[in-house]
Design a protein around this motif. Structure first.
Motif, PDB file in Angstrom:
ATOM      1  N   ASP A 202       0.794  -1.232   0.000  1.00 46.25           N
ATOM      2  CA  ASP A 202       0.000   0.000   0.000  1.00 46.25           C
ATOM      3  C   ASP A 202       0.822   1.275   0.000  1.00 46.25           C
ATOM      4  O   ASP A 202       0.276   2.357   0.167  1.00 46.25           O
ATOM      5  N   GLN A 203       2.139   1.162  -0.146  1.00 46.89           N
ATOM      6  CA  GLN A 203       2.932   2.387  -0.177  1.00 46.89           C
ATOM      7  C   GLN A 203       2.847   3.003  -1.572  1.00 46.89           C
ATOM      8  O   GLN A 203       3.082   2.335  -2.574  1.00 46.89           O
ATOM      9  N   ARG A 204       2.487   4.299  -1.612  1.00 47.00           N
ATOM     10  CA  ARG A 204       2.374   4.971  -2.918  1.00 47.00           C
ATOM     11  C   ARG A 204       3.767   5.352  -3.409  1.00 47.00           C
ATOM     12  O   ARG A 204       4.549   5.936  -2.672  1.00 47.00           O
ATOM     13  N   VAL A 205       4.054   5.009  -4.644  1.00 53.21           N
ATOM     14  CA  VAL A 205       5.339   5.397  -5.232  1.00 53.21           C
ATOM     15  C   VAL A 205       5.106   5.818  -6.679  1.00 53.21           C
ATOM     16  O   VAL A 205       4.036   5.604  -7.240  1.00 53.21           O
TER      17      VAL A 205
ATOM     18  N   GLY B 290       0.739  -3.912  -6.404  1.00 47.21           N
ATOM     19  CA  GLY B 290      -0.198  -4.866  -5.816  1.00 47.21           C
ATOM     20  C   GLY B 290       0.513  -6.128  -5.357  1.00 47.21           C
ATOM     21  O   GLY B 290       1.669  -6.383  -5.724  1.00 47.21           O
ATOM     22  N   PRO B 291      -0.158  -6.965  -4.550  1.00 44.36           N
ATOM     23  CA  PRO B 291       0.446  -8.222  -4.072  1.00 44.36           C
ATOM     24  C   PRO B 291       0.741  -9.178  -5.232  1.00 44.36           C
ATOM     25  O   PRO B 291       1.615 -10.023  -5.129  1.00 44.36           O
ATOM     26  N   ASP B 292      -0.009  -9.000  -6.339  1.00 41.41           N
ATOM     27  CA  ASP B 292       0.229  -9.856  -7.507  1.00 41.41           C
ATOM     28  C   ASP B 292       1.394  -9.355  -8.365  1.00 41.41           C
ATOM     29  O   ASP B 292       1.667  -9.909  -9.423  1.00 41.41           O
ATOM     30  N   GLY B 293       2.067  -8.296  -7.906  1.00 39.34           N
ATOM     31  CA  GLY B 293       3.195  -7.776  -8.659  1.00 39.34           C
ATOM     32  C   GLY B 293       2.810  -6.837  -9.777  1.00 39.34           C
ATOM     33  O   GLY B 293       3.668  -6.341 -10.496  1.00 39.34           O
TER      34      GLY B 293
END
Lengths: 239, 156, 59
Positions: B55-58, B112-115
């Motif tokens: 959830d870190q915005r980059v 996302g967790p799915d990359g």
């Protein structure tokens, strides 16, 4: 160098320069604007928006050049107490602020259609905005004190402190990742095709000559203002 | 000019030079320390190295890989590459006019967790090489073209 | 006529291109006019003061 510190001597040189700089400015705009707006080709990627470059880059260039003039003059004023140097800085500041504003506005108008945004807080855009604020701060400080000499000195110190921003602006696109593209001025020349480099260089010459002419007019006003102050004092003393 | 006033001027000059040197090194230290906050985006390699918190915005920056753009409904998917690592990006929204395959872009969003990088904004980044279409075509035709190359600068 | 319309449309980017040039024109022309007026105003002020001083001397 100290010879030019004499206001009378200096204004004589400035008056001799004025017709030449004005002629160069007029000629550069008469030739440069049609080249920039009509005869230069659209860019292979950016199409017609590349024409914004012909005012954006000269304005950006001048905002830095004028700042260097102000910083250099402020150093001369602080070290040797050259009044003319201080008046040059004083006369230049509103012009530098204007160039920075034109650079920021034209940059936003270029960024929106090409990048997809008017503004981002990347290192280049932020450091140029800071330059604009330094100009405003410098102008505000000049007349912020009852004792004009204190204001002059405080403003000169601010100008010197702000000069660290100049290399930051120039190298920001190399030191950090930015949305702004790299510099078009490289060791091997300009990263432009010839028919784009020509109008750009002519417009840069035009902006520079324009600055020289207008700063001389402003300098005349500053020298007169100093004379008026002196005359008022002697008039008051006589009464 | 007396010796006394000369020395005062010299003292002021030394003061100015020293002050600027101190200020410059101070600024260099601060800017180096703040490097991560100043950079506008990270390359795919940097993002993979970093093990971002969920959830870190980059911001992710790189080139849109050739042939990777697919559109389904209002959603665009493409691969961003720095020629070493690649990250898949999914984005719903308006793309800038300059968005195209092979183009530099900066996407803001979360990994996302799915990359897959879920972008909420996509900006185009272009380089400093400006030239008319004919010149670009000629460079491509005779094989002198490389993405990000500097054109032959024939300064007048 | 059509050619002119196409030209001023700037490939669909008319707003951005022309606004940039307008901003530059306003900035430069504005700076020139204000600086010129400022100089002329100082000149008038200085002449008035000189006249006042002459008046003082003849008294």
């Amino acid at each position: 160098m100290h010879k030019y510190a004499n206001p009378t001597q200096f204004i004589r040189i400035a008056n001799a320069v004025l017709p030449w700089s004005t002629a160069i400015a007029v000629a550069a705009f008469v030739i440069g604007l049609p080249l920039a707006l009509v005869f230069s080709p659209p860019d292979y990627q950016q199409g017609e928006t590349v024409r914004i470059m012909y005012v954006h880059v000269p304005a950006a260039w001048m905002s830095l050049m004028v700042y260097m003039v102000i910083a250099g003059s402020s150093a001369a004023f602080l070290i040797w107490r050259h009044t003319v140097a201080h008046l040059i800085a004083r006369a230049s500041a509103p012009l530098g602020a204007m160039f920075a504003a034109v650079c920021l506005i034209s940059g936003m108008l270029w960024g929106q259609p090409m990048w997809g945004t008017f503004w981002v807080w990347d290192a280049r855009l932020t450091s140029v905005l800071i330059l604009f604020f330094i100009y405003i701060g410098y102008i505000a400080l000049l007349d912020a004190f009852d004792d004009p000499e204190r204001g002059d000195r405080a403003a000169a110190i601010l100008a010197l402190v702000g000069s660290v921003n100049v290399p930051i602006i120039h190298f920001s696109v190399e030191w950090w990742s930015t949305l702004h593209q790299g510099t078009i001025i490289t060791m091997d020349g300009l990263t432009l095709s010839g028919d784009m480099a020509r109008p750009l260089l002519i417009m840069v010459a035009g902006f520079t000559a324009f600055y020289v002419s207008v700063v001389i007019i402003r300098l005349r006003a500053e020298l007169l203002a100093a004379k008026i102050r002196n005359a008022r004092q002697s008039l008051a003393a006589a009464e | 000019m007396t010796a006394k006033t000369m020395s005062r001027k010299n003292r002021r000059m030394i003061l100015v030079v020293l002050g600027l040197a101190l200020l410059g090194s101070g600024a260099a230290l601060v800017l180096t320390a703040m490097n991560d906050a100043i950079v506008f985006f990270f390359s795919p390699s940097e993002i993979k190295e970093r093990n971002l918190a969920a959830d870190q915005r980059v911001r992710l920056g790189g080139l849109v890989e050739d042939g990777s753009v697919t559109k389904a409904g209002g959603t665009v998917s493409f691969i961003v590459t720095d020629t070493v690592e690649k990250i898949s990006v999914s984005y719903t929204g308006v793309l800038p006019d300059l968005f195209r395959e092979g183009q530099g872009i900066v996407a803001e969003g979360r990994l996302g967790p799915d990359g897959v990088f879920q972008a909420s904004e996509v900006l185009a980044k272009h380089d400093e090489n400006y030239m008319p279409r004919e010149v670009a075509d000629a460079l491509k035709k005779n094989g002198h073209w490389q993405p990000g190359m500097e054109p032959v600068a024939d300064t007048p | 006529m059509d050619q002119l319309v196409t030209y001023f449309a700037m490939g669909g980017y008319a707003v951005f291109v022309w606004s940039s040039y307008a901003a530059a024109a306003i900035g430069l022309v504005g700076a020139l006019v204000l600086s010129w007026q400022g100089w002329k105003a100082r000149e008038r002020e200085f002449e008035d003061l000189r006249a006042a001083r002459r008046g003082q001397e003849t008294q």
